[in-house]
Design an enzyme around this catalytic site. Structure first.
Site, PDB file in Angstrom:
ATOM      1  N   GLY A 230       0.826  -1.210   0.029  1.00 27.98           N
ATOM      2  CA  GLY A 230       0.017  -0.062  -0.018  1.00 27.98           C
ATOM      3  C   GLY A 230       0.709   1.153  -0.099  1.00 27.98           C
TER       4      GLY A 230
ATOM      5  N   SER B 277      -7.820  -7.833  -3.139  1.00 33.10           N
ATOM      6  CA  SER B 277      -8.148  -6.852  -2.106  1.00 33.10           C
ATOM      7  C   SER B 277      -7.082  -5.917  -1.822  1.00 33.10           C
ATOM      8  CB  SER B 277      -8.335  -7.606  -0.632  1.00 33.10           C
ATOM      9  OG  SER B 277      -7.026  -8.303  -0.081  1.00 33.10           O
ATOM     10  N   ASN B 278      -5.776  -6.195  -2.420  1.00 37.24           N
ATOM     11  CA  ASN B 278      -4.909  -5.183  -2.302  1.00 37.24           C
ATOM     12  C   ASN B 278      -5.157  -3.955  -3.450  1.00 37.24           C
ATOM     13  OD1 ASN B 278      -2.252  -7.648  -2.303  1.00 37.24           O
ATOM     14  ND2 ASN B 278      -3.468  -6.856  -0.670  1.00 37.24           N
TER      15      ASN B 278
ATOM     16  N   ARG C  15      -5.341  -0.083  -3.423  1.00 39.59           N
ATOM     17  CA  ARG C  15      -4.460   0.829  -2.842  1.00 39.59           C
ATOM     18  C   ARG C  15      -3.188   0.560  -3.452  1.00 39.59           C
ATOM     19  NH1 ARG C  15      -5.662  -3.050   1.160  1.00 39.59           N
ATOM     20  NH2 ARG C  15      -3.769  -4.277   2.167  1.00 39.59           N
TER      21      ARG C  15
ATOM     22  N   ASN D 131       5.311  -5.054   8.781  1.00 37.57           N
ATOM     23  CA  ASN D 131       5.357  -5.757  10.090  1.00 37.57           C
ATOM     24  C   ASN D 131       6.637  -4.937  10.935  1.00 37.57           C
ATOM     25  OD1 ASN D 131       7.877  -7.572   9.791  1.00 37.57           O
ATOM     26  ND2 ASN D 131       6.888  -7.540   7.649  1.00 37.57           N
TER      27      ASN D 131
ATOM     28  N   CYS E 165      14.452   5.887  18.572  1.00 35.65           N
ATOM     29  CA  CYS E 165      14.254   7.202  19.343  1.00 35.65           C
ATOM     30  C   CYS E 165      12.743   7.352  19.611  1.00 35.65           C
ATOM     31  CB  CYS E 165      14.941   8.338  18.693  1.00 35.65           C
ATOM     32  SG  CYS E 165      16.618   8.447  18.807  1.00 35.65           S
TER      33      CYS E 165
ATOM     34  N   CYS F 101      -3.483  -4.125   8.430  1.00 32.52           N
ATOM     35  CA  CYS F 101      -4.162  -3.865   7.100  1.00 32.52           C
ATOM     36  C   CYS F 101      -5.316  -4.834   6.895  1.00 32.52           C
ATOM     37  CB  CYS F 101      -3.479  -3.785   6.011  1.00 32.52           C
ATOM     38  SG  CYS F 101      -2.673  -2.196   5.992  1.00 32.52           S
TER      39      CYS F 101
HETATM   40 ZN   LIG Z   1      17.738   6.698  18.108  1.00 34.56          ZN
END
Ligand SMILES: [Zn+2]
Length: 231
Positions: free
Chosen positions: A8, A36-37, A40, A96, A139, A152
């Site tokens: 997507g 179904s893809n 998008r 993922n 971070c 999704c």
């Molecule tokens: Zn970092």
């Protein structure tokens, strides 16, 4: 450009890159096109259903004059560093969290800029790290989520939201290729229901395990086991 994930986010990003005149793209994906893809994943057609996404997307890029190659499979701990070694910029459009953290770590270890982009339901996010590596994805999110996260397949995703974030990711990646660092260290969020696009500056964290305390020195496979995710 290395484009990981031909779904997507990856499909509209690839289209934007091609139309912008990108010279060379390596597409990595281990999945096949599903009916179904198609709403998008805009470079796929009905007769592509069942075909490998990486190969099919690379073929569409070649039709548009791009020197594109496909790698059918996932970025894995034992292959990611060599995969990144010969490229200039990475676009992470995976679906993922293990793969997303793997790419974040690999990009930091290889000093490669990376654009992380994801969409689920009406929401999309994009985060950009430059070749200086700070701030990095860890971070923002220190480690993989412990429980299952919406994806999704179960939560759905709105096609145009993918299109917008894919286009934004392509634009950010082209900027990095061109030496423009204005988006480095920023998190962009899109709310598809209101059309609101927000951008915030992310500060590097001193206790970040990747770019702060530097606890991560390699791609240990055990670090990337976890539930699969958003995007
Ligand atoms: Zn970092």
């Amino acid at each position: 450009m290395l484009l990981v994930g031909a779904g997507g986010v990856g499909a509209p990003a690839a289209w934007a890159l091609a139309e912008a005149g990108i010279a060379r793209v390596v597409v990595v994906d281990d999945d096949r096109v599903e009916l179904s893809n198609l709403h998008r994943q805009v470079l796929f057609r009905d007769d592509d259903v069942g075909r490998p996404k990486a190969e099919t997307l690379a073929a569409r890029l070649v039709e548009r004059g791009v020197d594109a190659t496909a790698i059918e499979g996932r970025a894995l701990p034992d292959t990611a560093l060599s995969l990144l070694s010969s490229i200039d910029v990475v676009i992470d459009g995976v679906d993922n969290f293990p793969s997303r953290f793997l790419l974040a770590d690999a990009a930091w270890l290889c000093h490669k800029p990376i654009v992380h982009a994801a969409a689920v339901r009406w929401h999309a996010t994009m985060f950009v790290t430059g070749d200086g590596g700070r701030p990095c994805y860890r971070c923002l999110f220190e480690d993989l989520p412990e429980g299952p996260a919406p994806d999704c397949a179960s939560a759905g995703v709105v096609g145009p939201v993918c299109g917008v974030v894919g286009g934004l990711a392509a634009d950010a990646a082209l900027g990095l290729l061109d030496g423009r660092e204005g988006l480095v260290g920023t998190l962009t969020t899109l709310d598809g229901r209101t059309g609101e696009l927000r951008r915030v500056v992310v500060r590097p964290r001193a206790d970040c395990p990747l770019c702060g305390t530097r606890e991560i020195h390699g791609l240990d496979a055990a670090r990337y086991l976890g539930p699969s995710c958003d995007a």
